[in-house]
Every structure is written in C-alpha cells, then in structure tokens.
Design an enzyme around this catalytic site. Sequence first.
Site, PDB file in Angstrom:
ATOM      1  CD  GLU A 216      -2.414   1.113   2.882  1.00  0.00           C
ATOM      2  OE1 GLU A 216      -2.942   2.144   3.321  1.00  0.00           O
ATOM      3  OE2 GLU A 216      -2.418   0.023   3.502  1.00  0.00           O
ATOM      4  CD  GLU A 221      -4.083   7.135   5.413  1.00  0.00           C
ATOM      5  OE1 GLU A 221      -5.183   6.720   5.817  1.00  0.00           O
ATOM      6  OE2 GLU A 221      -2.989   6.690   5.807  1.00  0.00           O
TER       7      GLU A 221
END
Length: 407
Positions: A216, A221
């Site tokens: 990932e 974010e």
Amino acid sequence: MALTLAATALVLLPLVTAQQIGSIAENHPELTTYRCSSQAGCVAQSTSVVLDINAHWIHQNGAQTSCTTSSGLDPSLCPDKVTCSQNCVVEGITDYSSFGVQNSGDAMTLRQYQVQNGQIKTLRPRVYLLAEDGINYSKLQLLNQEFTFDVDASKLPCGMNGALYLSEMDASGGRSALNPAGATYGTGYCDAQCFNPGPWINGEANTAGAGACCQEMDLWEANSRSTIFSPHPCTTAGLYACTGAECYSICDGYGCTYNPYELGAKDYYGYGLTIDTAKPITVVTQFMTADNTATGTLAEIRRLYVQDGKVIGNTAVAMTEAFCSSSRTFEELGGLQRMGEALGRGMVPVFSIWDDPGLWMHWLDSDGAGPCGNTEGDPAFIQANYPNTAVTFSKVRWGDIGSTYSS
C-alpha cells in the site's frame, strides 16, 4: 455518459458462471483522468470508478434473502466458497450518488453523510479506479514517474480522512469461476493493514475469516488540519490471504510516515497556513529511482504542492531509506526497494472518505500528530456538527517527472 455494465464485462467467462451476476445493471460513474508525458503533454482518458463489493447487494439466487447477516456470511447459504458461489448473486449499483459518490467530468466528490428517509446515514464510500474498458482496474506503474491530483479538503474537519492511495490489487479483482463479477463489481480489495475485509476476499466467500494483505502506498491521508503520506511494504506480491499471527508480520501496517506537523512544522498545513486548506491544493508525488529509469530501484519519494500558481516544497527534501530507518519494521520488510517493486508491477488508485470510531483519527491529527483536540474526532461529534463533510478529488493525472504540473 456513464458506463452501464451488467453482462458486457463477463462475456468471456464460461456460461455456467453467469448465474452469479444479478439482473440490476452496474452504472459506473465516469471520472476523466490524464496520462501525461514530456513530449505529448496530458491526454484525457475515459476512466470510471467502482464502489467496493461490500456496497453491493449480494443475495440468494432467485430470492431476496441476503447472503450476509450482521455477523458475516449466512452459513446456510455460504458454508463454503463453492456453495456460496452457486447460491449467491451480486447486483449492480445504478445510482452512485445514494452511496455518497458524485462525479462530474474530471472531479469526484465523496460525501460522509446523506439524509435518507429523514435520518442522517453514514456512508463512508470507497471506490477504485477502473481502466477505460470498465472491466479491470487501472494498474499504474509509477517508477520514475509522478502522480498528481487536486484536492479540496476544506470540508474535512478533525477526525475525518479523505484518502487517496495505491493498493496492489489484482487488475481483474480476482475474477475467476467463483468470482465472475471481478473488478466490474469492486472485488479484490487489500491493503497493508491485513484486516479481515468482511464476507468476501478477492471476490470469494471469506469462510476462513482471513485478512487481505498487500502493499500500500498512501499518497494522501488528510483532513483540513493535518496530512500524512506513507509507503507500506509487504513481504508478498499481490493479495495474500493471511490467518492468525502472520497477519501482523507480512506487511508494515505503520509504514514510514511523513507528517509535517509531527516533525515540527506546525504552521505549514491548515487553514490560512503555507499550504492553505481553505483552498484547493495540487499534490504531486514523485517516485525517483536510483538510475532514473522505470526499471531502477526506488530511491526517494518526493512531495511538492502547487497552490495559487506557486510550487511549494515539502518541509523535508525527500523520503529516503535514511529518513525511514527508525520506522519500526519498515526496513525489516523490505523498505523502499520492496515498495518500488510493487510500483513497478502496478498498483490501483483507491479513493475514500471515512471516520474512525475506534481511534477517533488521533494517529492523523491529534496526540502530537496534529492540532486537533482529543474529542473532536468522535464520530458522533462530527455528524452533529459537520453534516456536510466531504472531499473532492479532481484532475487526477500521472506520467513523466515534471509533466503533470506547472507553476
């Protein structure tokens, strides 16, 4: 015009599996993206997005009974993978706006809440980028390339996360005889947290309660108060179904995290700051190899921003092995080299908006990670005070270094 797919994507599969696809057509919202090069500039692509399989209705073939219950798979319909595949069909989603996804041209807004039948419903949509065929995911090979997007995070309060990241999902979503739906219906999700994805793993019944592990790359974010980016390497390639203790040792769930606030730049990101979250932001991530080729070893991940026509550098020059040397298990699990191998094989863009009922997003924006108070991330507080919580991603593009942005 949005892509409407029911049986079209499945014509190459054996007829015996056609019963696993329902009668309601899947209507993928188009999201124009751009492939860029130094020679030709940026060329528009007719791509689209699909909601995760868990947003779809999966029910007993010939009946209205759901194949899942509040606790997982219905054991009477899904005692094992093969029986479950024979008993259950997946229906398409015709109206993505009812799931909090609203697209227009090259822009997509994800909404956390929606009023339905007089009540506020929490949505938390997560979507994946499909290739132009609408059948498989877009798998981007980003070594010696850059990935750029515009984002409006102004409506994301403390405790929220509007995320854009890359997952080493299978391009087909694990399409098989037991999973004819595949990427067309949003199957195959995995990430470095190795969490149990629920009733379905790679589109098949998750009767073992396995976790779905894969590499990932968190490009973004963030909310309006704090932001991070972080690579998460794994020892395996592609989706790996883990069980028990191994789910905690295959991938680096913590990752090598870059958080400007946590590193002391407390006036860098937020409302009215250097990166002003009251306005749209252009986010550029560059994946630099040691020999400046698409087959080289990943050596640095660079971040820069563009706002009001001005290029703004990151508070650190780049994320390198030296920067990540103290990041828990990052180096033990392969570090930037392993992350680069996944970027070379290809990774799928994932877009999401979510809150955090368990940790209230403290790891992102509180407790030293950001300026938010300890109770501002409470989902009940967010719903009561910020019912219009949303994030907008637009102008998603990728290509040669320096080809996706200008000042």
